[in-house]
Scaffold this active site. Structure first.
Site, PDB file in Angstrom:
ATOM      1  N   TYR A 107      37.144  42.505  26.153  1.00 33.58           N
ATOM      2  CA  TYR A 107      37.237  41.805  27.438  1.00 33.58           C
ATOM      3  C   TYR A 107      38.512  40.982  27.629  1.00 33.58           C
ATOM      4  CZ  TYR A 107      32.326  43.169  27.653  1.00 33.58           C
ATOM      5  OH  TYR A 107      31.178  43.904  27.664  1.00 33.58           O
TER       6      TYR A 107
ATOM      7  N   HIS B 269      22.622  47.219  34.165  1.00 35.52           N
ATOM      8  CA  HIS B 269      21.901  48.326  33.555  1.00 35.52           C
ATOM      9  C   HIS B 269      20.387  48.151  33.596  1.00 35.52           C
ATOM     10  CE1 HIS B 269      26.009  48.768  32.284  1.00 35.52           C
ATOM     11  NE2 HIS B 269      25.951  47.694  31.528  1.00 35.52           N
TER      12      HIS B 269
ATOM     13  N   ARG C  75      24.793  51.741  28.837  1.00 31.48           N
ATOM     14  CA  ARG C  75      25.712  51.178  29.838  1.00 31.48           C
ATOM     15  C   ARG C  75      26.076  52.179  30.927  1.00 31.48           C
ATOM     16  NH1 ARG C  75      27.151  46.201  27.468  1.00 31.48           N
ATOM     17  NH2 ARG C  75      27.179  46.364  25.213  1.00 31.48           N
TER      18      ARG C  75
ATOM     19  N   HIS D 203      33.582  46.451  36.630  1.00 33.16           N
ATOM     20  CA  HIS D 203      33.366  46.224  35.195  1.00 33.16           C
ATOM     21  C   HIS D 203      34.712  46.204  34.505  1.00 33.16           C
ATOM     22  CE1 HIS D 203      29.090  46.599  35.616  1.00 33.16           C
ATOM     23  NE2 HIS D 203      29.311  47.662  36.384  1.00 33.16           N
ATOM     24  N   ILE D 204      34.896  45.226  33.669  1.00 31.86           N
ATOM     25  CA  ILE D 204      36.159  45.071  32.949  1.00 31.86           C
ATOM     26  C   ILE D 204      36.357  46.230  31.971  1.00 31.86           C
ATOM     27  CG2 ILE D 204      37.374  43.576  31.297  1.00 31.86           C
ATOM     28  CD1 ILE D 204      35.653  41.248  32.632  1.00 31.86           C
ATOM     29  N   SER D 205      35.306  46.565  31.265  1.00 29.22           N
ATOM     30  CA  SER D 205      35.385  47.653  30.279  1.00 29.22           C
ATOM     31  C   SER D 205      34.973  48.969  30.936  1.00 29.22           C
ATOM     32  CB  SER D 205      34.474  47.341  29.097  1.00 29.22           C
ATOM     33  OG  SER D 205      33.115  47.334  29.519  1.00 29.22           O
TER      34      SER D 205
ATOM     35  N   ASN E 148      30.398  41.667  39.489  1.00 26.67           N
ATOM     36  CA  ASN E 148      30.239  42.203  38.131  1.00 26.67           C
ATOM     37  C   ASN E 148      28.923  41.666  37.597  1.00 26.67           C
ATOM     38  OD1 ASN E 148      30.263  42.943  35.479  1.00 26.67           O
ATOM     39  ND2 ASN E 148      32.361  42.293  35.070  1.00 26.67           N
TER      40      ASN E 148
HETATM   41  C1  DQA Z   1      30.579  44.489  31.741  1.00 24.74           C
HETATM   42  C2  DQA Z   1      29.971  45.711  31.060  1.00 24.74           C
HETATM   43  C3  DQA Z   1      28.515  45.485  30.766  1.00 24.74           C
HETATM   44  O1  DQA Z   1      27.952  46.625  30.140  1.00 24.74           O
HETATM   45  C4  DQA Z   1      28.341  44.296  29.824  1.00 24.74           C
HETATM   46  O2  DQA Z   1      26.972  44.038  29.600  1.00 24.74           O
HETATM   47  C5  DQA Z   1      29.059  43.098  30.302  1.00 24.74           C
HETATM   48  C6  DQA Z   1      30.360  43.227  30.932  1.00 24.74           C
HETATM   49  C7  DQA Z   1      32.103  44.652  31.962  1.00 24.74           C
HETATM   50  O3  DQA Z   1      32.640  43.920  32.765  1.00 24.74           O
HETATM   51  O4  DQA Z   1      32.728  45.493  31.304  1.00 24.74           O
HETATM   52  O5  DQA Z   1      28.616  41.975  30.066  1.00 24.74           O
HETATM   53  O6  DQA Z   1      29.989  44.338  33.023  1.00 24.74           O
END
Ligand code: DQA
Length: 140
Positions: free
Chosen positions: A22, A77, A108, A97-99, A71
């Site tokens: 992140y 999920h 996910r 989503h950041i990732s 976000n």
């Molecule tokens: C997230 C991805 C989700 O799977 C995870 O639970 C997060 C961050 C992201 O921004 O990549 O807390 O939403």
């Protein structure tokens, strides 16, 4: 133009949390950069670790703001209620989503939010929030 940014659980720990995934920047610092990038936008920021608070906030800003960048983090999920809230409101929602959630664990890959949102951005880091704001501005 009024844009609300809503972050879900654990995103208050950005900059400290799993920095390999992140990054090292806190959301507060990044939000200042966004405010500088888009001086014409009035930003409102809300973060909560509690599902019901996110639903209540969506209901509130969803009839007051021109767009929402959301976000929902882990609730993406699992939360039918957040998906239902997006369907119930007027403002367009961009899911960020950041990732890259599709390159991670299978759980996910399910989103209760994507199908209710105007569009989704994932895997582009914090830049995803900027792109979401640009899209909301372009469509206004
Ligand atoms: C997230 C991805 C989700 O799977 C995870 O639970 C997060 C961050 C992201 O921004 O990549 O807390 O939403």
């Amino acid at each position: 133009m009024k844009i609300a940014i809503i972050n879900g659980p654990n995103l208050n720990l950005l900059g400290k949390r799993e920095t390999d995934i992140y990054g090292n920047t806190s959301f507060e610092k990044y939000l200042n950069e966004l405010r500088d990038l888009f001086p014409s936008v009035t930003f409102y920021y809300f973060q909560s670790n509690i599902e019901g608070e996110l639903v209540t906030e969506l209901q509130h800003v969803g009839f007051e703001y021109d767009g929402i960048v959301l976000n929902p983090a882990g609730y993406t999920h699992t939360s039918v209620a957040i998906g239902d809230a997006i369907a119930a409101i007027k403002a367009p929602v961009v899911e960020v989503h950041i990732s890259n959630v599709h390159a991670r664990e299978d759980f996910r890959k399910l989103s209760h939010v994507s199908g209710k949102s105007a569009g989704s951005i994932f895997g582009l880091g914090l830049k995803g929030y900027e792109l979401a704001v640009r899209w909301l501005l372009d469509r206004s």
